[in-house]
Write a protein that holds these residues in place. Sequence first.
Motif, PDB file in Angstrom:
ATOM      1  N   ARG B 186       0.811  -1.220   0.000  1.00 49.60           N
ATOM      2  CA  ARG B 186       0.000   0.000   0.000  1.00 49.60           C
ATOM      3  C   ARG B 186       0.841   1.266   0.000  1.00 49.60           C
ATOM      4  NH1 ARG B 186      -3.854  -2.479   4.538  1.00 49.60           N
ATOM      5  NH2 ARG B 186      -5.263  -3.628   3.212  1.00 49.60           N
ATOM      6  N   ASP B 190       0.829   4.048  -3.073  1.00 45.83           N
ATOM      7  CA  ASP B 190       0.582   5.491  -2.982  1.00 45.83           C
ATOM      8  C   ASP B 190       1.650   6.273  -3.733  1.00 45.83           C
ATOM      9  OD1 ASP B 190      -1.618   4.981  -1.532  1.00 45.83           O
ATOM     10  OD2 ASP B 190      -0.918   5.840   0.355  1.00 45.83           O
ATOM     11  N   GLY B 299       2.727  -4.557   4.355  1.00 42.25           N
ATOM     12  CA  GLY B 299       3.160  -3.293   4.953  1.00 42.25           C
ATOM     13  C   GLY B 299       2.022  -2.428   5.462  1.00 42.25           C
ATOM     14  N   ALA B 300       2.241  -1.829   6.605  1.00 39.53           N
ATOM     15  CA  ALA B 300       1.237  -0.917   7.171  1.00 39.53           C
ATOM     16  C   ALA B 300       1.777   0.506   7.063  1.00 39.53           C
ATOM     17  CB  ALA B 300       0.983  -1.283   8.621  1.00 39.53           C
ATOM     18  N   ARG B 301       0.891   1.414   6.709  1.00 41.67           N
ATOM     19  CA  ARG B 301       1.310   2.809   6.564  1.00 41.67           C
ATOM     20  C   ARG B 301       1.198   3.526   7.902  1.00 41.67           C
ATOM     21  NH1 ARG B 301      -2.898   3.524   1.947  1.00 41.67           N
ATOM     22  NH2 ARG B 301      -3.796   1.958   3.288  1.00 41.67           N
ATOM     23  N   ARG B 302       2.262   4.227   8.211  1.00 39.25           N
ATOM     24  CA  ARG B 302       2.245   5.014   9.437  1.00 39.25           C
ATOM     25  C   ARG B 302       2.268   6.482   9.074  1.00 39.25           C
ATOM     26  NH1 ARG B 302       2.997   2.344  14.141  1.00 39.25           N
ATOM     27  NH2 ARG B 302       3.275   0.119  13.890  1.00 39.25           N
ATOM     28  N   ALA B 303       1.838   7.297   9.987  1.00 40.27           N
ATOM     29  CA  ALA B 303       1.794   8.729   9.695  1.00 40.27           C
ATOM     30  C   ALA B 303       2.458   9.501  10.805  1.00 40.27           C
ATOM     31  CB  ALA B 303       0.349   9.176   9.553  1.00 40.27           C
ATOM     32  N   ARG B 334      -3.257  12.627   2.260  1.00 41.31           N
ATOM     33  CA  ARG B 334      -2.834  11.228   2.376  1.00 41.31           C
ATOM     34  C   ARG B 334      -3.259  10.396   1.172  1.00 41.31           C
ATOM     35  NH1 ARG B 334      -3.458  10.559   8.602  1.00 41.31           N
ATOM     36  NH2 ARG B 334      -1.585  11.677   9.172  1.00 41.31           N
TER      37      ARG B 334
END
Lengths: 252, 563
Positions: B186, B190, B299-303, B334
């Motif tokens: 992901r 993006d 994968g995890a998206r972090r902010a 985002r």
Amino acid sequence: MEFAVETRGLARTFGSLRAVDGIDLHVPTGSFYGFLGPNGAGKSTTIKCLTGLLRPTAGDMRILGIDPIADPVSVKRRIGVVPEDLALFERLTASEMLMFIGQVHGMADETFKSRSADLLSLMDLNSAATTLVADFSHGMRKKLALAAALLPAPRLLFLDEPFEGIDAVASRQIKDLLHSFVARGGTIFLTSHILEIVERLSTHIGVIAQGRLVAQGSLADVRSGAAVGKTLEELFIDLVGGERAAADFDWL
Amino acid sequence: MTRIFRAFLWLRWRVLVNSLERTGARDTIERFSLATEKLGPIMALVLLVPSSFALAALGLIAGHGTATGEWLLPMALVRYFLLASTAFTLIGPIILPMRDGGNAIRFLLLPIPRLALYMAHVTAALADPWVLLTMPPLATIPIGLAAGGRLLSAASALIAGTAFLLIIIGLTSLISSAIHLLLRDRRRSDLVMLFLVVALPMLGLVPTIVTAQRASERIAEKSAGRRPSPHAPAVMEIAARRAYAYLPSELYTKVATAGTGTRRSVVFPLAGLAAIAFAVQALGFGAFKRMLDMPQSLGARRAGAFGGLWSRRIPGLTPAASAVALAHVRLAMRTPRGRSMLAAPLLMLLVFGFLIRRTGEMPFVGVRIDTGLSLATFMAFISVLSILPFAMNQFAIDKAGFTRQMLLPLSLGELLAGKAVGNGLVAALPAVCCFALSAVLFPGGSPALWLALLIALAATYILVAPVAAALSAVFPRSVDLSSIGNGSNAHQAAGLLGLLSFVVSAAPSALLALFAVHLLHRPEFTPLLLAVWLVAAWIVSRLLFIPVRRLVASRCETLAQYY
């Protein structure tokens, strides 16, 4: 008796379908009210009407003594909701989502920070606080939705299937939290398909079938009307008329 | 195998029919909204039939004309059509959301061999419009050649046509599988989408950049009486010509136009086409198999937290409205589409700035941009215009979050004010950057006009805001803001009406500026006139928001269920 939720002739139709057909709900303040019904009975439509997501076709409602049609913002300031579809912002992180809720409720920064830390810790979401909700598992989403509902310390909680998809440890902790919420005078309106949970948690129940309320009252009262020794599951099946012959396919 | 193909054919047909028949509309406005959205595809479908017949006729005439040597123009037309079809094959799966390679993964649960799944995936590409339109001329050219008495050429063209078809359907499958593999992660997805959103529109400017000639050189050539040369450097031109000769459309044309007795001229391009078809299909199968093996998103998206910026309250707004505005900006930034709104105008400004520096001016759709002020005006309005897909579908960005907002103590006035300010901030960021960069790169001009530009932008946006809220409520569209092209655009009707509202809202500012500069000859009056207009626009906007609030209130229930 004081009621946290009171409806009279509440109805909602979709075209020719009467999803909720004139129900009179009486949810006592400080009770743990289990709202039961088979699939498609009208549970979620009822919750949507009570929380302002759907406008009833007919009937009156009072939520914590306030008319939600006339003054929706006042009602929403006092309630917390875990809706059926959880209603989370996919591209916010868990802590941002809670911050948004806190900001809309006009919470002070310190209050928001301390409450969100408590809730994220309880829900075991600390390590995922900066992860986008879109990347959460179903269980994590449900926990976040619960945290979002609890953050403003509401007086009334509407929980639509809150334990579905949540692990046993978190489920136990959440149940304890909800018990203490009720013990402090809060009211919970809960729908669940897991009858054991409703039986263990609820002080009052309401049973809906085909949009009509078929039973309502304290758990003990509803039980007293049935044969001695019946479980809630048996009682429920009796009430909704769901007893069918066991399926037996010779080809299976 | 036949049973599997029959099942897939039925499935595609049923999905198409169900999408047209069962709209799930909840009220008349939604039925109208859905109907207008379907109008485009239905019209395209209707136009497909006469277009196919016309292309079949063109193929027939091209074949016959080539065989008799009497008329070669139709074959030249077919040649360029096949080139366009190849180009569409390459970009179609990227910009059109109709082909989703990931759909095949669900069939892994059924007892279907992977090769059969791949073949179903490849043959599904035959339903893509550009492939459907390619088939008629490929089928009728051999008939035309045979009718002209060139039977051997007809047979060669038939084989070449089959190879060409295998290439384009293979390419479609290969690209959709490759995109799926690329977007599986992901975070990477993006980034890739942001690159494509920004890079694809810029591709159109590449020839201009490459052939841009220095102003001094052009003046020197003009004074010497020579015509300015628009050619690219010789090495690039030679390389492009060599590569062009190996394109499938060129190879096909060589086969179809080869005369009798010239076996070499047929065999080599035919072998080339066959080799390309084989390579494309092999690569396509490989990519497809890999896609089936690794379907899950990784994968995890972090902010980042952005410090205390997001916890602040926007002055002039209630805490709730401010929270909505900040959440809107954050959600927009985002998404690849949202980030492109910031990146694309800035990149465009740099390219235009480079061209103005090099050539002295930048002609764009009949408008001459040659000063800092004209560049700033053009780019600032482009920045505001670029938020139309967001602003005209402003509740879609919240997705399920829209329902959350309906559950919170938030009045509709606060929601709409928050959305309007949020959209304004998203547009203001690139607009102000473009304004400042233009002023730094090309200083000069009347300071009053520079100031007037900012006032004009504000007045334009203030008038567009209530229209955007109304159109978003009437024409909601569930979009994927991670995708590019149609998948992330607002409803067609909302987009069109939004564009009109933008033009109408910008017109008074433009007219007032023209009035002050050209009729009064007092440019210093422009900010004053526009400031008066800004106040009037503010009042008009506030008045417009009253019925818009009622409209949105009547649509909230539907919108909450829509997203």
